[in-house]
Design a protein around this motif. Structure first.
Motif, PDB file in Angstrom:
ATOM      1  N   PRO A  87     -14.821  19.862 -13.060  1.00 57.01           N
ATOM      2  CA  PRO A  87     -15.701  20.905 -13.582  1.00 57.01           C
ATOM      3  C   PRO A  87     -15.283  22.274 -13.049  1.00 57.01           C
ATOM      4  O   PRO A  87     -15.036  22.430 -11.846  1.00 57.01           O
ATOM      5  CB  PRO A  87     -17.080  20.499 -13.059  1.00 57.01           C
ATOM      6  N   ILE A  88     -15.166  23.259 -13.937  1.00 54.37           N
ATOM      7  CA  ILE A  88     -14.812  24.616 -13.531  1.00 54.37           C
ATOM      8  C   ILE A  88     -15.822  25.604 -14.102  1.00 54.37           C
ATOM      9  O   ILE A  88     -16.492  25.326 -15.098  1.00 54.37           O
ATOM     10  CB  ILE A  88     -13.384  25.003 -13.976  1.00 54.37           C
ATOM     11  N   ASP A  89     -15.928  26.773 -13.454  1.00 55.90           N
ATOM     12  CA  ASP A  89     -16.876  27.778 -13.934  1.00 55.90           C
ATOM     13  C   ASP A  89     -16.186  28.728 -14.913  1.00 55.90           C
ATOM     14  O   ASP A  89     -15.015  28.545 -15.273  1.00 55.90           O
ATOM     15  CB  ASP A  89     -17.524  28.513 -12.765  1.00 55.90           C
ATOM     16  N   LYS A  90     -16.898  29.760 -15.335  1.00 52.07           N
ATOM     17  CA  LYS A  90     -16.373  30.659 -16.359  1.00 52.07           C
ATOM     18  C   LYS A  90     -15.174  31.459 -15.876  1.00 52.07           C
ATOM     19  O   LYS A  90     -14.407  32.001 -16.691  1.00 52.07           O
ATOM     20  CB  LYS A  90     -17.473  31.605 -16.838  1.00 52.07           C
ATOM     21  N   ASN A  91     -14.983  31.527 -14.552  1.00 49.18           N
ATOM     22  CA  ASN A  91     -13.830  32.214 -13.982  1.00 49.18           C
ATOM     23  C   ASN A  91     -12.683  31.258 -13.678  1.00 49.18           C
ATOM     24  O   ASN A  91     -11.734  31.625 -12.979  1.00 49.18           O
ATOM     25  CB  ASN A  91     -14.249  32.956 -12.713  1.00 49.18           C
ATOM     26  N   LEU A  95     -15.435  23.692  -9.234  1.00 52.33           N
ATOM     27  CA  LEU A  95     -16.760  23.574  -8.626  1.00 52.33           C
ATOM     28  C   LEU A  95     -16.863  22.383  -7.683  1.00 52.33           C
ATOM     29  O   LEU A  95     -17.851  22.248  -6.957  1.00 52.33           O
ATOM     30  CB  LEU A  95     -17.814  23.448  -9.725  1.00 52.33           C
ATOM     31  N   ILE A 150     -23.973  21.286  -9.883  1.00 53.10           N
ATOM     32  CA  ILE A 150     -22.609  21.575 -10.321  1.00 53.10           C
ATOM     33  C   ILE A 150     -22.527  21.503 -11.843  1.00 53.10           C
ATOM     34  O   ILE A 150     -21.920  22.367 -12.493  1.00 53.10           O
ATOM     35  CB  ILE A 150     -21.617  20.603  -9.660  1.00 53.10           C
ATOM     36  N   MET A 153     -23.614  24.608 -13.529  1.00 52.54           N
ATOM     37  CA  MET A 153     -22.695  25.753 -13.433  1.00 52.54           C
ATOM     38  C   MET A 153     -21.395  25.530 -14.195  1.00 52.54           C
ATOM     39  O   MET A 153     -20.569  26.429 -14.285  1.00 52.54           O
ATOM     40  CB  MET A 153     -22.366  26.035 -11.967  1.00 52.54           C
ATOM     41  N   THR A 154     -21.193  24.336 -14.739  1.00 56.51           N
ATOM     42  CA  THR A 154     -19.918  23.992 -15.357  1.00 56.51           C
ATOM     43  C   THR A 154     -19.760  24.651 -16.724  1.00 56.51           C
ATOM     44  O   THR A 154     -20.551  24.424 -17.641  1.00 56.51           O
ATOM     45  CB  THR A 154     -19.784  22.464 -15.505  1.00 56.51           C
ATOM     46  N   GLU A 155     -18.732  25.463 -16.841  1.00 56.09           N
ATOM     47  CA  GLU A 155     -18.376  26.054 -18.126  1.00 56.09           C
ATOM     48  C   GLU A 155     -17.534  25.080 -18.950  1.00 56.09           C
ATOM     49  O   GLU A 155     -17.714  24.948 -20.150  1.00 56.09           O
ATOM     50  CB  GLU A 155     -17.602  27.357 -17.914  1.00 56.09           C
ATOM     51  N   TYR A 157     -15.312  21.080 -18.596  1.00 53.31           N
ATOM     52  CA  TYR A 157     -14.751  19.930 -17.900  1.00 53.31           C
ATOM     53  C   TYR A 157     -13.291  19.820 -18.326  1.00 53.31           C
ATOM     54  O   TYR A 157     -12.999  19.611 -19.504  1.00 53.31           O
ATOM     55  CB  TYR A 157     -15.500  18.644 -18.270  1.00 53.31           C
ATOM     56  N   GLN A 206     -18.581  22.562 -23.463  1.00 60.80           N
ATOM     57  CA  GLN A 206     -17.973  22.303 -22.161  1.00 60.80           C
ATOM     58  C   GLN A 206     -16.648  21.564 -22.249  1.00 60.80           C
ATOM     59  O   GLN A 206     -15.994  21.335 -21.218  1.00 60.80           O
ATOM     60  CB  GLN A 206     -18.949  21.492 -21.289  1.00 60.80           C
TER      61      GLN A 206
END
Length: 505
Positions: A87-91, A95, A150, A153-155, A157, A206
């Motif tokens: 999982p990664i955020d918008k940047n 995460l 998490i 907050m995930t933008e 996967y 996502q």
């Protein structure tokens, strides 16, 4: 001179190559790393500290070579272990650590929930696969259920190489071949995401954009160029996971070609022109448009040899090559069949064909007369039994591999590769390719049109060695192979019982 850059992030090592227009490797670099096992059935890696840091290290090394300084980097591609879940955020910031492929078996509860929710037939009809520890979808569900903060907050996967491509280009993409293992979130026949019935733990937004591995994902950004040394604007292909890339590097590209990958885990790919669904094999798209694979895999292979070296206190101070040479020399002091010892190589459960995350390793037949050499040989032969058991699944599903190419570090283990050929009664061709990174370079060359057909990729693949069927080994090993399978059946229920007890404390 135009060069093609390929970088592969493996389970324990990252490798990179620069390949010229004729398929000749002009420079290479590598970096070792490790995995994290925070608890039983959990296998992880840090996406920034391992995947991205390794890519940066290897790329900088290669970009500083004289051949790179005097040439043009025409295109690049990455491959990495998979299917992983990150999982990664918008940047594009991770995460949590990446959850690895089938060796991570944490999502057993989620597999059961999804099977109950949809039924096995519906899952199979959409995915062309049954759910297992290799399935990424249940691991996405695991994140949502166990780490809801998490998940919120995930933008996106992503998987391992998707993360690297995003860091290089800013574009979040995933190849169809990897997406094909995100069951039950991917429709194999339609070749698109389908989250119907899974909206409670993932949204369509996502999931990354889908493309074929040989398509262009984007171009190296200014920030990525500063970090890696790769020229800004360099073409970046979508890429794929390490095993399909390794298949390409070995020349396994046409229907009927089959690869046995002797890596940290065992993996097999049979190339098809149309998808073939099987409850025993993994069905997924391949690298090229309108190409597919039937795949199989074991949970461990090379990891067993490293484990047994540590267990037998074989000196590793002089590097891996000396380490494994000493293991083979020790095993050669025993004889075929390890003087009656059989090793069930399920140190992290087993994948094809049993799909049993609860199964564990067993040394069977030990007596006071057995020696370190018998244990060493039994461990190597146990890997061979595991690989052979998985490979036999092709025949039971009506697939007869026409050409078998062997690749990976394990091909240097003569006991291992000869044992597999003896058990299966099939010769193997050992490909001379330098591995998945070489396949990445070929994918990059294909993406920009330097290679225009699959057959042209074969011109890049070098000379190969043949491994025949050793009849002297065969009679004993084939008998032991039947005992190997019987040993699993005899202990399966006990393995489940003990694993559940360990999990529940």
């Amino acid at each position: 001179m135009n060069l093609f850059l390929g970088i592969d992030i493996g389970t324990f090592e990252t490798k990179g190559v620069l390949v010229d227009e004729q398929g000749v490797v002009q420079a290479s670099a590598s970096k070792r790393h490790s995995i994290s096992t925070p608890r039983e059935n959990y296998v992880e890696q840090d996406a920034e500290e391992v995947w991205w840091a390794d890519l940066v290290f290897v790329a900088k090394r290669l970009m500083k070579t004289e051949v790179a300084k005097s040439s043009t980097i025409a295109a690049m591609a990455c491959s990495a272990i998979g299917p992983c879940v990150l999982p990664i955020d918008k940047n594009l910031a991770p995460l949590r650590p990446g959850i690895l492929y089938g060796v991570d078996a944490r999502a057993g509860k989620q597999i059961s929930e999804l099977r109950e929710r949809f039924g096995d037939d519906e899952i199979f009809a959409k995915s062309g696969n049954s759910l297992s520890s290799q399935s990424a979808g249940p691991k996405v569900m695991w994140v949502a259920q166990n780490e809801p903060e998490i998940a919120a907050m995930t933008e996106w996967y992503v998987t391992s190489q998707s993360f690297l491509v995003a860091k290089l280009t800013g574009e979040v993409t995933m190849d169809h071949g990897t997406a094909g293992y995100f069951h039950p979130l991917y429709d194999l026949k339609q070749q698109k995401w389908d989250i119907t019935g899974c909206e409670d733990f993932v949204s369509a937004a996502q999931l990354p954009n889908l493309a074929w591995a040989t398509e262009i994902a984007g171009y190296v950004t200014h920030a990525a160029a500063l970090a890696t040394g790769i020229p800004e604007g360099t073409v970046v292909a979508v890429g794929t996971t390490d095993s399909p890339a390794e298949a390409v590097g070995a020349g396994v590209v046409e229907a009927g070609d089959t690869m046995i990958q002797y890596g940290s885990a065992g993996y097999m790919i049979n190339v098809l022109n149309a998808p073939k669904s099987s409850s025993d094999l993994w069905s997924a798209p391949f690298v090229f448009p309108k190409s597919f694979v039937a795949a199989a895999g074991t949970a461990t292979a090379g990891t067993v040899t490293r484990w047994i070296c540590d267990l037998l206190d074989i000196d590793s101070s002089e590097g891996d090559e000396k380490l494994f040479t000493e293991l083979i020399d020790l095993a050669m002091q025993s004889k075929v069949g390890a003087n009656g010892v059989i090793f069930q190589a399920h140190l992290s459960g087993e994948r094809t064909p049993v799909q049993d995350a609860n199964s564990r390793g067993i040394f069977f037949g030990l007596s006071l007369s057995h020696t370190r050499s018998d244990i060493a040989r039994a461990a190597i032969e146990g890997i061979a039994h595991s690989l052979s058991y998985a490979f036999e699944t092709y025949s039971t599903n009506g697939i007869e591999p026409e050409r078998i190419k062997a690749i990976g570090g394990g091909t240097k283990n003569t006991i291992l590769i000869e044992s597999v050929s003896a058990i299966l009664d099939k010769p193997q061709t050992v490909a001379s390719s330098v591995g998945a990174a070489f396949g990445d370079a070929a994918i990059a060359a294909y993406a920009v049109g330097h290679l225009t057909s699959r057959s042209e990729i074969l011109n890049w693949v070098g000379s190969e060695a043949q491994v025949g069927v050793n009849r002297d080994m065969q009679s004993r090993l084939q008998l032991d192979h039947e005992d190997y399978k019987a040993l699993y059946e005899a202990t399966r229920a006990l393995g489940t019982k003990r694993s559940l007890r360990a999990r529940d404390g």
